[in-house]
Write an enzyme that holds these catalytic residues in place. Sequence first.
Site, PDB file in Angstrom:
ATOM      1  N   GLU A  88       9.449   7.604   7.070  1.00  0.00           N
ATOM      2  CA  GLU A  88      10.861   7.185   7.138  1.00  0.00           C
ATOM      3  C   GLU A  88      11.429   7.813   8.334  1.00  0.00           C
ATOM      4  O   GLU A  88      12.185   7.396   8.855  1.00  0.00           O
ATOM      5  CB  GLU A  88      11.318   7.553   5.956  1.00  0.00           C
ATOM      6  CG  GLU A  88      12.768   7.044   5.733  1.00  0.00           C
ATOM      7  CD  GLU A  88      13.590   7.197   4.358  1.00  0.00           C
ATOM      8  OE1 GLU A  88      14.738   7.378   4.365  1.00  0.00           O
ATOM      9  OE2 GLU A  88      12.761   7.316   3.571  1.00  0.00           O
ATOM     10  N   ASP A  89      10.998   9.193   8.641  1.00  0.00           N
ATOM     11  CA  ASP A  89      11.708  10.001   9.544  1.00  0.00           C
ATOM     12  C   ASP A  89      11.062  10.309  10.737  1.00  0.00           C
ATOM     13  O   ASP A  89      11.773  11.178  11.508  1.00  0.00           O
ATOM     14  CB  ASP A  89      12.187  11.507   8.788  1.00  0.00           C
ATOM     15  CG  ASP A  89      13.055  11.020   7.518  1.00  0.00           C
ATOM     16  OD1 ASP A  89      13.814  10.156   7.653  1.00  0.00           O
ATOM     17  OD2 ASP A  89      13.298  12.188   6.732  1.00  0.00           O
TER      18      ASP A  89
END
Length: 633
Positions: A88-89
């Site tokens: 996600e990051d």
Amino acid sequence: MNNHNISEEEINLRAREVFSAMEKRTTLEEMQLIKKAFVFAREAHREQRRKTGEPYIIHPIAVALIVAKELQLGAAPVCAAFLHDVVEDTPCTNEKINEEFGNDVAFLVRVVTKQNKQQYNMSKQLDNFKQMLDSMHYDIRAILIKLADRLHNMRTLDSMRPDKQMKIAGETDYFYAPLANRLGLYTIKIELENLSFRYRCPQIYDRILKLIDKDKALDEERMASFNRRIDEVLTNNGIQYKREILYKQPYNIWRKMKTQNQDYEHLECRHFTRIVFPSDMYLSQKDLCLRIYSLLTDTFRERPNSIVNYIDLPKQNGYQAFHTQVLGDYGTWEEIHIQSEKMATKTRLGYLFDSGQREIDINLWLENFRNVLKDVTASLERHEDNNDTFFFESVKASFYNDDIQVYTPEGKAMLLPKGSTAIDMAFQVHTEIGMHAKYAKINGHLASIKTRLKRGDCVEIGTDPNVWPQDDWRRNAKSYKALHNIHMFLERQPKPQYCRCSHCNPIPGVEVIGFKETDDRITVHRRDCTVAIGAASQRGDSIVAVDFKEDPAVLYPATLTAKAVDRQHLLSDIIETISNELHLSINELNTVTEDEIVTCTINFYVHSNAELLKIVGNILNIPDVDEVKYDNL
């Protein structure tokens, strides 16, 4: 230590806590994979910082520690906990995770990674909730990792802006805490509820916390005396045990204040004494609980009807204990919870605790969960539920509440969400019975189908083919099956063409006028309605002609007041005119007799003004009736 300057040594020290927690229950190969996941996550997040200013890797380490130590999961979930924010990051892909750590870890990471879409089927939050719930089709471990992630986020929520705190706390209270409860993770559920409450209502939280601290100081002498007597009794009888006083948390106190409509000072049992004994190879857990209970009630006076036996009938989340209340030295009732060590461990780990029979229960529960998810999803795809929140409300109603067990007259046990009514029971027995439920008999006594049920109630449902779900059933049902069927039935009913003015309550056949509202609805008024007259003087351009026709399927409430000379059979003559001649239902009937003059007030339903006028005429023709009034004629 300054969060901005956490050293590599400190990061490695925290990671070693995870490794230490896993070493005793993993193979050498699994430990190598766990350490590899930590190194991979540390490098991927190296340039990132949390809102606190600390290195981002501190968060995945904390989540992995919760998964390893507090939830006691295996190697793959711990690896996924280290890696849960990588896709996600950072630029890392799920394919890379799969290549480095295998299918199992990659699946868990994929499920806990929030979706980023151009367009969401529901809202972004609800879509993410649904993604996690759908993971239960395959594996419950993913949602446990998400619970661990949320728990650490809540523990470190101080660094967020107030609006972010409210959003995250609201999600926690609405979704994560009830789910933890349903999975039997009672300790995590309590912590999540209280952290959420702290950030949603900080002033109330702090005020209750101060009152609890005040209680502890005031109770010190009294509780010391009470516990000395407990120790004396149990020790003299050779009972091995651990004892602790537990004060209920602010959220639990606040909820009881609301549900019981009490202030803090008048709320009973704000704390309890827990007695935990080791399991015995010769005596059953229940036998030891009853032995301790017997010794205590030989010493203290027991409060009548205070026993709650969660041993024979555990809560649906797996909680087991024996509760009772006894009179202490200072004239106050003291609540006592008696548990074995095994029961106490189950309270902490819930369905994750390896306890034989309960493992079967969680599989059955998950299968039921999957079936309902499938049903709700199919409804959404057919566009029958044109409501973003209906999906989650439906699932939450059935699966995030504690359950109660009730019985049919034949003795068949049925589980319903806590707070269910006889409506829920009717649908649980069979959909057709629910659709035509007219009344209930609860423990042999006649009751409305909207009556709330309690644990152990025996419920019989009476039906009528002419009865169908009403709009207020939605407010009185709790279970998914009931809510879903009621919702589907009501959504298929034709929508009324007009809205009636609540002041004059027009019915078909009277002279009416309509006003077009800003949302394009048309409100119908009687032409002599004072509200309509005022509206006509202010927004005459919104007046429209309406054709307010009688509909055989629609009934309108009416109230008549009749005055007559008292005589035998007068009341039955009036009822005959309304119910038997015109086949209309009387909702309420009140009579007052004073000096041989009877005043009779009747609430009933009619189709039209013509029908109402006919009833008025018929009642006036009854011998000895002198006057019939209806205010809106």
